[in-house]
Design a protein around this motif. Structure first.
Motif, PDB file in Angstrom:
ATOM      1  N   GLU A 161       0.823  -1.214   0.000  1.00  0.00           N
ATOM      2  CA  GLU A 161       0.000   0.000   0.000  1.00  0.00           C
ATOM      3  C   GLU A 161       0.856   1.263   0.000  1.00  0.00           C
ATOM      4  OE1 GLU A 161      -3.140   0.146   2.946  1.00  0.00           O
ATOM      5  OE2 GLU A 161      -3.272  -2.041   2.962  1.00  0.00           O
ATOM      6  N   ASP A 162       2.082   1.154   0.484  1.00  0.00           N
ATOM      7  CA  ASP A 162       2.947   2.330   0.554  1.00  0.00           C
ATOM      8  C   ASP A 162       3.264   2.867  -0.840  1.00  0.00           C
ATOM      9  OD1 ASP A 162       4.532   4.175   2.173  1.00  0.00           O
ATOM     10  OD2 ASP A 162       6.275   3.211   1.281  1.00  0.00           O
ATOM     11  N   LYS A 163       3.304   1.979  -1.828  1.00  0.00           N
ATOM     12  CA  LYS A 163       3.556   2.417  -3.202  1.00  0.00           C
ATOM     13  C   LYS A 163       2.428   3.323  -3.683  1.00  0.00           C
ATOM     14  CE  LYS A 163       6.100  -1.802  -4.415  1.00  0.00           C
ATOM     15  NZ  LYS A 163       6.109  -3.013  -5.279  1.00  0.00           N
ATOM     16  N   GLN A 164       1.184   2.943  -3.362  1.00  0.00           N
ATOM     17  CA  GLN A 164       0.044   3.747  -3.765  1.00  0.00           C
ATOM     18  C   GLN A 164       0.059   5.094  -3.052  1.00  0.00           C
ATOM     19  OE1 GLN A 164      -2.155   3.217  -6.133  1.00  0.00           O
ATOM     20  NE2 GLN A 164      -3.237   5.148  -5.689  1.00  0.00           N
ATOM     21  N   ILE A 165       0.437   5.084  -1.778  1.00  0.00           N
ATOM     22  CA  ILE A 165       0.507   6.336  -1.016  1.00  0.00           C
ATOM     23  C   ILE A 165       1.574   7.255  -1.604  1.00  0.00           C
ATOM     24  CG2 ILE A 165       1.235   7.306   1.213  1.00  0.00           C
ATOM     25  CD1 ILE A 165      -0.364   5.040   2.520  1.00  0.00           C
ATOM     26  N   ASP A 166       2.704   6.698  -1.970  1.00  0.00           N
ATOM     27  CA  ASP A 166       3.762   7.508  -2.587  1.00  0.00           C
ATOM     28  C   ASP A 166       3.270   8.146  -3.887  1.00  0.00           C
ATOM     29  OD1 ASP A 166       5.510   6.922  -0.556  1.00  0.00           O
ATOM     30  OD2 ASP A 166       6.595   5.366  -1.650  1.00  0.00           O
ATOM     31  N   GLU A 201       2.681  11.396   4.162  1.00  0.00           N
ATOM     32  CA  GLU A 201       3.547  10.458   3.439  1.00  0.00           C
ATOM     33  C   GLU A 201       4.532   9.786   4.387  1.00  0.00           C
ATOM     34  OE1 GLU A 201       7.007   8.983   1.358  1.00  0.00           O
ATOM     35  OE2 GLU A 201       7.006  10.774   2.604  1.00  0.00           O
ATOM     36  N   ARG A 202       5.061  10.532   5.341  1.00  0.00           N
ATOM     37  CA  ARG A 202       5.991   9.955   6.317  1.00  0.00           C
ATOM     38  C   ARG A 202       5.295   8.938   7.215  1.00  0.00           C
ATOM     39  NH1 ARG A 202       9.411  15.368   8.183  1.00  0.00           N
ATOM     40  NH2 ARG A 202      10.840  15.387   6.398  1.00  0.00           N
ATOM     41  N   ILE A 203       4.052   9.207   7.563  1.00  0.00           N
ATOM     42  CA  ILE A 203       3.302   8.248   8.386  1.00  0.00           C
ATOM     43  C   ILE A 203       3.153   6.929   7.646  1.00  0.00           C
ATOM     44  CG2 ILE A 203       1.024   7.755   9.385  1.00  0.00           C
ATOM     45  CD1 ILE A 203       0.876  10.771  10.074  1.00  0.00           C
ATOM     46  N   GLY A 204       2.930   7.005   6.330  1.00  0.00           N
ATOM     47  CA  GLY A 204       2.873   5.785   5.528  1.00  0.00           C
ATOM     48  C   GLY A 204       4.176   5.003   5.617  1.00  0.00           C
ATOM     49  N   ASP A 205       5.309   5.707   5.610  1.00  0.00           N
ATOM     50  CA  ASP A 205       6.611   5.050   5.739  1.00  0.00           C
ATOM     51  C   ASP A 205       6.741   4.345   7.092  1.00  0.00           C
ATOM     52  OD1 ASP A 205       7.414   5.900   3.233  1.00  0.00           O
ATOM     53  OD2 ASP A 205       8.487   7.651   3.977  1.00  0.00           O
ATOM     54  N   HIS A 206       6.268   4.993   8.144  1.00  0.00           N
ATOM     55  CA  HIS A 206       6.355   4.383   9.477  1.00  0.00           C
ATOM     56  C   HIS A 206       5.438   3.159   9.592  1.00  0.00           C
ATOM     57  CE1 HIS A 206       9.059   7.306  11.156  1.00  0.00           C
ATOM     58  NE2 HIS A 206       8.247   8.308  10.876  1.00  0.00           N
ATOM     59  N   ALA A 207       4.279   3.222   8.955  1.00  0.00           N
ATOM     60  CA  ALA A 207       3.379   2.066   8.946  1.00  0.00           C
ATOM     61  C   ALA A 207       4.033   0.899   8.204  1.00  0.00           C
ATOM     62  CB  ALA A 207       2.047   2.438   8.289  1.00  0.00           C
ATOM     63  N   LYS A 208       4.745   1.221   7.140  1.00  0.00           N
ATOM     64  CA  LYS A 208       5.494   0.196   6.402  1.00  0.00           C
ATOM     65  C   LYS A 208       6.557  -0.434   7.293  1.00  0.00           C
ATOM     66  CE  LYS A 208       8.603  -0.306   2.417  1.00  0.00           C
ATOM     67  NZ  LYS A 208       9.293   0.410   1.307  1.00  0.00           N
ATOM     68  N   ASN A 209       7.244   0.389   8.082  1.00  0.00           N
ATOM     69  CA  ASN A 209       8.255  -0.139   9.011  1.00  0.00           C
ATOM     70  C   ASN A 209       7.647  -1.132   9.993  1.00  0.00           C
ATOM     71  OD1 ASN A 209      10.105   1.557   7.789  1.00  0.00           O
ATOM     72  ND2 ASN A 209      10.105   3.066   9.430  1.00  0.00           N
ATOM     73  N   LEU A 210       6.448  -0.827  10.479  1.00  0.00           N
ATOM     74  CA  LEU A 210       5.773  -1.733  11.415  1.00  0.00           C
ATOM     75  C   LEU A 210       5.562  -3.105  10.774  1.00  0.00           C
ATOM     76  CD1 LEU A 210       3.012   0.626  12.905  1.00  0.00           C
ATOM     77  CD2 LEU A 210       5.050  -0.216  14.087  1.00  0.00           C
ATOM     78  N   CYS A 211       5.154  -3.099   9.524  1.00  0.00           N
ATOM     79  CA  CYS A 211       4.896  -4.365   8.829  1.00  0.00           C
ATOM     80  C   CYS A 211       6.182  -5.149   8.596  1.00  0.00           C
ATOM     81  CB  CYS A 211       4.194  -4.089   7.506  1.00  0.00           C
ATOM     82  SG  CYS A 211       2.517  -3.461   7.701  1.00  0.00           S
ATOM     83  N   GLU A 212       7.252  -4.448   8.298  1.00  0.00           N
ATOM     84  CA  GLU A 212       8.537  -5.129   8.119  1.00  0.00           C
ATOM     85  C   GLU A 212       8.979  -5.799   9.412  1.00  0.00           C
ATOM     86  OE1 GLU A 212      10.398  -2.230   4.606  1.00  0.00           O
ATOM     87  OE2 GLU A 212      10.894  -1.881   6.709  1.00  0.00           O
TER      88      GLU A 212
END
Length: 227
Positions: A161-166, A201-212
């Motif tokens: 989903e982060d790709k779509q947010i970007d 956009e940064r919040i999306g990056d942090h959400a991605k970090n959680l998933c990783e």
């Protein structure tokens, strides 16, 4: 108390401590999720009072981060966890940092909401904030849900989903730049909106970090910086 009973008691206490930090992390996640939702609402509704509430709650989020970090340090010092248990504790320490950063970004959005409310101008840029905000809220919710269930498949889908947010972020930037070129008087107002979408956009990056981190706990694989 015989050795077997002692070991069972020890393991039960350890499991309870691990479950406690996991529960507290989810509570922190719920708090920043609400903080973000209110910050986005404050922008769209020009609600200064709601924005101020978001700003005040940031201190609570900071305190939660410190408390959970201290609990993790105690577990490592007292229990010396290994393998998956150690990965869980390490994941929590990293996850609380990402959640705290999300809280920081929500506070920034609330600060810009106050400025925009004071200007009492047009709603230029609100559509971009609302659209991107909905996508980011959905991603954060999915990330927290994946963590609650330790669901690797859900975590991987959320990372996508982060790709779509970007992409939505880049589209918003183009739209906002167009507004400023068409009406130079809107530059000051649109600049505040630009900072808001940057925070989203940064919040999306942090959400991605959680998933990783979820993948790291369950699979023992570090997928950061990998395509």
């Amino acid at each position: 108390m015989d050795k077997m009973t002692f070991e069972n008691h020890y393991m039960k206490q350890f499991d309870e401590e691990l479950e406690e930090i996991r529960t507290r992390l989810m509570e922190m996640g719920g708090k920043v999720e609400q903080q973000l939702q209110n910050a986005i609402r404050a922008i769209g509704e020009a609600d200064s009072k709601l924005a101020e509430e978001v700003i005040k709650e940031e201190q609570l989020v900071d305190n939660m981060e410190v408390d959970i970090d201290e609990a993790c340090i105690l577990i490592i010092a007292r229990r010396q966890p290994a393998a998956s248990d150690l990965r869980l504790v390490m994941m929590v320490t990293k996850a609380v940092n990402d959640l705290e950063r999300i809280g920081d970004e929500a506070k920034k959005i609330a600060n810009h909401a106050l400025i925009l409310a004071d200007e009492n101008g047009s709603s230029t840029g609100y559509t971009e904030v609302r659209h991107l905000g909905q996508s980011v809220m959905s991603m954060l919710s999915n990330a927290l849900d994946a963590f609650a269930r330790f669901d690797v498949d859900a975590a991987m889908l959320t990372i996508e989903e982060d790709k779509q947010i970007d992409q939505e972020y880049k589209t918003a930037l183009r739209e906002l730049a167009t507004y400023m070129m068409e009406d130079p008087r809107s530059i000051s107002r649109v600049m505040n909106i630009l900072w808001v979408v940057r925070s989203l956009e940064r919040i999306g990056d942090h959400a991605k970090n959680l998933c990783e981190q979820i993948v790291f706990v369950v699979k023992g694989k570090d997928i950061r910086h990998q395509k």
